[in-house]
Design a protein around this motif. Structure first.
Motif, PDB file in Angstrom:
ATOM      1  N   PRO A 156     -16.481  -0.567  -2.983  1.00 50.93           N
ATOM      2  CA  PRO A 156     -16.184  -1.911  -3.473  1.00 50.93           C
ATOM      3  C   PRO A 156     -17.453  -2.678  -3.806  1.00 50.93           C
ATOM      4  N   MET A 167     -16.184  -8.134  -4.157  1.00 51.18           N
ATOM      5  CA  MET A 167     -14.930  -7.759  -3.500  1.00 51.18           C
ATOM      6  C   MET A 167     -15.057  -7.851  -1.980  1.00 51.18           C
ATOM      7  N   ARG A 191      -9.026  -5.685   2.120  1.00 49.71           N
ATOM      8  CA  ARG A 191      -9.593  -5.024   0.940  1.00 49.71           C
ATOM      9  C   ARG A 191      -8.997  -5.654  -0.304  1.00 49.71           C
ATOM     10  N   MET A 192      -9.882  -6.066  -1.175  1.00 54.37           N
ATOM     11  CA  MET A 192      -9.458  -6.709  -2.413  1.00 54.37           C
ATOM     12  C   MET A 192      -9.413  -5.699  -3.544  1.00 54.37           C
ATOM     13  N   SER A 193      -8.476  -5.893  -4.463  1.00 55.37           N
ATOM     14  CA  SER A 193      -8.443  -5.072  -5.670  1.00 55.37           C
ATOM     15  C   SER A 193      -9.604  -5.500  -6.564  1.00 55.37           C
ATOM     16  N   PRO A 194     -10.016  -4.658  -7.517  1.00 50.86           N
ATOM     17  CA  PRO A 194     -11.157  -5.026  -8.375  1.00 50.86           C
ATOM     18  C   PRO A 194     -10.970  -6.346  -9.131  1.00 50.86           C
ATOM     19  N   ASP A 195      -9.726  -6.698  -9.482  1.00 55.26           N
ATOM     20  CA  ASP A 195      -9.498  -7.958 -10.190  1.00 55.26           C
ATOM     21  C   ASP A 195      -9.245  -9.132  -9.232  1.00 55.26           C
ATOM     22  N   LYS A 249      -6.778  -9.825  -7.375  1.00 57.05           N
ATOM     23  CA  LYS A 249      -5.422 -10.371  -7.393  1.00 57.05           C
ATOM     24  C   LYS A 249      -4.534  -9.795  -6.290  1.00 57.05           C
ATOM     25  N   ILE A 250      -4.976  -8.717  -5.645  1.00 58.67           N
ATOM     26  CA  ILE A 250      -4.205  -8.109  -4.558  1.00 58.67           C
ATOM     27  C   ILE A 250      -5.114  -7.973  -3.343  1.00 58.67           C
ATOM     28  N   THR A 256      -5.118  -6.408   0.410  1.00 57.37           N
ATOM     29  CA  THR A 256      -4.468  -5.545   1.386  1.00 57.37           C
ATOM     30  C   THR A 256      -5.091  -5.835   2.742  1.00 57.37           C
ATOM     31  N   PRO A 262      -4.566 -14.401  -4.312  1.00 58.49           N
ATOM     32  CA  PRO A 262      -4.161 -12.996  -4.243  1.00 58.49           C
ATOM     33  C   PRO A 262      -2.775 -12.817  -3.624  1.00 58.49           C
ATOM     34  N   ARG A 274      -0.603  -7.920   0.902  1.00 56.39           N
ATOM     35  CA  ARG A 274       0.095  -6.712   1.354  1.00 56.39           C
ATOM     36  C   ARG A 274      -0.460  -6.385   2.731  1.00 56.39           C
TER      37      ARG A 274
END
Length: 141
Positions: free
Chosen positions: A9, A13, A49-53, A55-56, A58, A98, A101
């Motif tokens: 990451p 991120m 943990r963030m998604s690359p954009d 927006k998600i 976890t 974000p 999840r």
């Protein structure tokens, strides 16, 4: 210069994930989620943990004091939109809030298994007394 696709990451991120983890932990500590499963357990957020954009998000959680940890994680996922709204005040600087999840954090279980393996009689036999003395010498220095 082409970017490597196997890298971990990005710094951004990681930084945003840590900010989200703090905001999420504070929200869970305040007890604003009215669900008996979540109210009766202390939920520890070990990593986000963030998604690359971005927006998600976890979130890896460990429900402490709960008999059914999977049910607590399921309840958190059920209340994810409410949690997202409660966390939004602490994350005003983000362009997009974000989507959360929740996943069960099994890293502590993995650490326990490795520790048991390292202390098993088979491994101790393979180390022998010479290897243990070397380890003790390193500890003393």
């Amino acid at each position: 210069m082409p970017r490597s696709t196997t890298s971990g990451p990005s710094q951004r991120m990681l930084r945003v994930g840590e900010q989200v983890r703090h905001a999420l932990s504070e929200t869970l500590q305040r007890g604003e989620i009215l669900d008996p499963l979540i109210e009766n357990a202390v939920v520890s957020v070990s990593e986000v943990r963030m998604s690359p954009d971005l927006k998600i998000a976890t979130a890896f959680v460990s429900p402490l004091g709960a008999s059914d940890t999977d049910a607590v994680v399921e309840a958190l996922n059920k209340h994810a939109k409410f949690i997202r709204g409660r966390v939004s005040g602490a994350l005003r600087q983000m362009k997009y809030m974000p989507e959360f999840r929740f996943r069960l954090d099994t890293s502590y279980d993995n650490f326990q298994k490795i520790n048991e393996l390292l202390h098993s009689p088979e491994v101790a036999r393979d180390l022998g007394p010479d290897d243990q003395n070397k380890d003790n010498d390193k500890d003393e220095k």
